[in-house]
Design a protein around this motif. Structure first.
Motif, short mmCIF file in Angstrom:
data_model
loop_
_atom_site.label_atom_id
_atom_site.label_comp_id
_atom_site.label_asym_id
_atom_site.label_seq_id
_atom_site.Cartn_x
_atom_site.Cartn_y
_atom_site.Cartn_z
N ASP A 109 0.82 -1.21 0.00
CA ASP A 109 0.00 0.00 0.00
C ASP A 109 0.85 1.27 0.00
OD1 ASP A 109 -2.29 -1.49 0.03
OD2 ASP A 109 -2.51 -1.45 2.23
N GLU A 114 1.87 2.15 -3.39
CA GLU A 114 0.73 2.60 -4.20
C GLU A 114 0.38 4.05 -3.86
OE1 GLU A 114 -3.02 0.71 -3.47
OE2 GLU A 114 -3.85 1.32 -5.41
N ARG A 115 0.32 4.33 -2.55
CA ARG A 115 0.01 5.69 -2.11
C ARG A 115 1.06 6.66 -2.64
NH1 ARG A 115 -1.73 3.81 2.64
NH2 ARG A 115 0.38 3.80 3.49
N ASN A 162 0.59 7.27 -6.30
CA ASN A 162 -0.59 8.13 -6.48
C ASN A 162 -0.22 9.58 -6.22
OD1 ASN A 162 -2.40 6.21 -7.22
ND2 ASN A 162 -3.53 6.13 -5.27
C1 LIG Z 1 -4.53 5.25 -5.70
O1 LIG Z 1 -5.37 5.81 -6.69
C2 LIG Z 1 -6.38 4.94 -7.15
C3 LIG Z 1 -7.10 5.62 -8.32
O2 LIG Z 1 -7.37 6.95 -8.01
C4 LIG Z 1 -7.31 4.58 -6.01
O3 LIG Z 1 -8.31 3.71 -6.45
C5 LIG Z 1 -6.49 3.91 -4.92
O4 LIG Z 1 -7.32 3.63 -3.79
C6 LIG Z 1 -5.33 4.78 -4.51
N1 LIG Z 1 -4.52 4.02 -3.58
C7 LIG Z 1 -4.10 4.45 -2.40
C8 LIG Z 1 -3.36 3.49 -1.54
O5 LIG Z 1 -4.36 5.58 -1.99
#
Ligand SMILES: *[C@@H]1O[C@H](CO)[C@@H](O)[C@H](O)[C@H]1NC(C)=O
Ligand SMILES: *[C@@H]1O[C@H](CO)[C@@H](O)[C@H](O)[C@H]1NC(C)=O
Length: 428
Positions: A192, A195-196, A199
């Motif tokens: 995670d 991913e964050r 993003n």
């Molecule tokens: C990252 O972005 C995606 C698409 O906007 C979203 O679905 C996802 O939850 C986000 N991930 C995190 C860990 O914030």
């Protein structure tokens, strides 16, 4: 009876007498009977004997019922032999079919490649190395398919796997990709945090649904466990019809690699080689003096392909390669994925082993440069120093992050002495 038949067959020309006509009729009757009996199994024969016409004919012309019985029993044994033969033939056919089934799949693939051709004239013959792409199968992963539609350019993209352990290197990695202006890249986040982070940094990121057991490896596993996972994940990209430039994160991008690919092979890979010979292959002569006259044995050597940076096309041999490596990584968790990758790619078929038949191309070692080439050769050579690589992979050195920054300083910021503080190899 034999005598009569002989008489019939050996009689010289001339019109036959009344007696011989009767003999002929008898012989023909017997012959017909025999032929019919031979051609048809028991049932028909029995129906013959119950037909009044034939019974009458036989009672007139044939000698005895004894003869009939002999014929019957001969027939019975013949048809039994016939059955045995039939059984053997059926067994052979089913064995053949089984043997063919293995070949069948490969043959279908082969036939799918096109018609058969006659070989052309000397010097005009060229074999197939650019295998056809598979038909994309979106059902494999609709979510990823949608994402790739947006990210990929001409059905190809850079893919890197990352977890939070490599966050610093990942940052340097995508900063340089962005600076060069490469739009088609994707980070496969293994946790995670990454991913964050992606993003937040405007980096295209794909996080797999965690129901798959293999994702657990990605979160808390060693580097090598992640390496095995890589081949599983890559498969989906290929099944969706995309070519992937698989990239480790200890790589600095200096030009767009997609401008420097040949795309003619299943696998196009950077080399761990550090010279033309070691990267592209050479004859390594082995010496065994006691053999005297035949003391020299010629061997073929090539430094391994780097499984941290390769371009893979979506073909059957490519997918088979990924499967074979992933399978072996699963069965031999202690093996090194790069060694397995190369063994599967290069070892030919031999007794007890079926080799992979994938086409391969070694990338230019000065354009797709490993850190041994840079630190041992290039930085000391006035001409080579002026060439600009497409990427530099800091694969040969442990202090990766420092050397990566030095590479950026040298090639991007023009600091001519940026590479000088580092020894050729590791410090210890
Ligand atoms: C990252 O972005 C995606 C698409 O906007 C979203 O679905 C996802 O939850 C986000 N991930 C995190 C860990 O914030
Ligand atoms: C290596 O190969 C390249 C391309 O063929 C050639 O230009 C270069 O001179 C070779 N280098 C050496 C040291 O042989």
């Amino acid at each position: 009876m034999a005598g009569r038949r002989d008489g019939l067959l050996t009689r010289p020309g001339g019109s036959p007498s009344r007696g011989s006509r009767i003999a002929m009729a008898v012989a023909v009757g017997i012959l017909l009977g025999c032929v019919c009996a031979f051609l048809y199994p028991d049932g028909l024969f029995r129906s013959f004997s119950t037909s009044p016409y034939h019974v009458q004919g036989k009672s007139e012309k044939c000698e005895t019922a004894e003869r009939t019985n002999t014929l019957k029993s001969e027939l019975a044994s013949l048809s039994q032999k016939n059955e045995e033969l039939k059984k053997q033939v059926m067994e052979l056919i089913s064995k053949l079919k089984l043997a063919e089934q293995g070949k069948d799949q490969a043959q279908k693939q082969f036939l799918a490649l096109g018609q058969q051709h006659k070989a052309g004239a000397f010097g005009t013959v060229k074999s197939l190395r650019t295998n056809p792409a598979v038909i994309p199968d979106e059902s494999v992963n609709p979510r990823l398919a949608k994402m790739l539609e947006k990210v990929a350019v001409r059905k190809e993209l850079i893919v890197a796997l990352a977890n939070s352990n490599v966050k610093d290197m990942l940052e340097l990695w995508f900063q340089n990709i962005k600076r060069v202006g490469i739009p088609n890249y994707l980070v496969v986040a293994l946790d995670d945090g990454i991913e964050r982070y992606c993003n937040a940094s405007g980096v295209p990121v794909y996080r797999r649904n965690s129901e798959e057991g293999i994702d657990r490896i990605g979160r808390d596993g060693s580097n090598h466990a992640v390496s095995g996972l890589k081949f599983h994940i890559l498969r989906e990209f290929l099944q969706l019809g995309y070519s992937v430039l698989l990239s480790d994160v200890d790589i600095i991008y200096l030009q767009n690699p997609f401008d420097h690919l040949y795309r003619d092979s299943d696998i196009e890979s950077m080399s761990d080689g550090h010279s033309n010979m070691t990267a592209y292959g050479y004859d390594d002569v082995s010496d065994d003096p006691p053999m005297g006259w035949a003391r020299y044995a010629h061997t073929m050597r090539i430094w391994v392909y780097n499984s941290g940076f390769f371009y893979i096309r979506p073909t059957i041999p490519s997918i088979e390669l990924l499967d074979r490596v992933a399978d072996r990584m699963a069965r031999q968790p202690d093996s090194w994925d790069q060694a397995v990758f190369n063994e599967e790619l290069f070892y030919p078929s031999h007794p007890g082993y079926e080799g992979l038949h994938a086409s391969k191309r070694t990338m230019d070692i000065y354009l797709f440069m490993n850190s041994k080439v840079l630190f041992k050769t290039v930085r000391k050579d006035a001409h080579l120093r002026r060439l600009k690589p497409v990427i530099v992979h800091v694969n040969y050195h442990p202090e990766k992050f420092e050397r990566m920054k030095a590479v950026v300083d040298f090639y991007v910021n023009g600091k001519q002495d940026a590479l000088d503080p580092f020894p050729d190899g590791s410090r210890s």
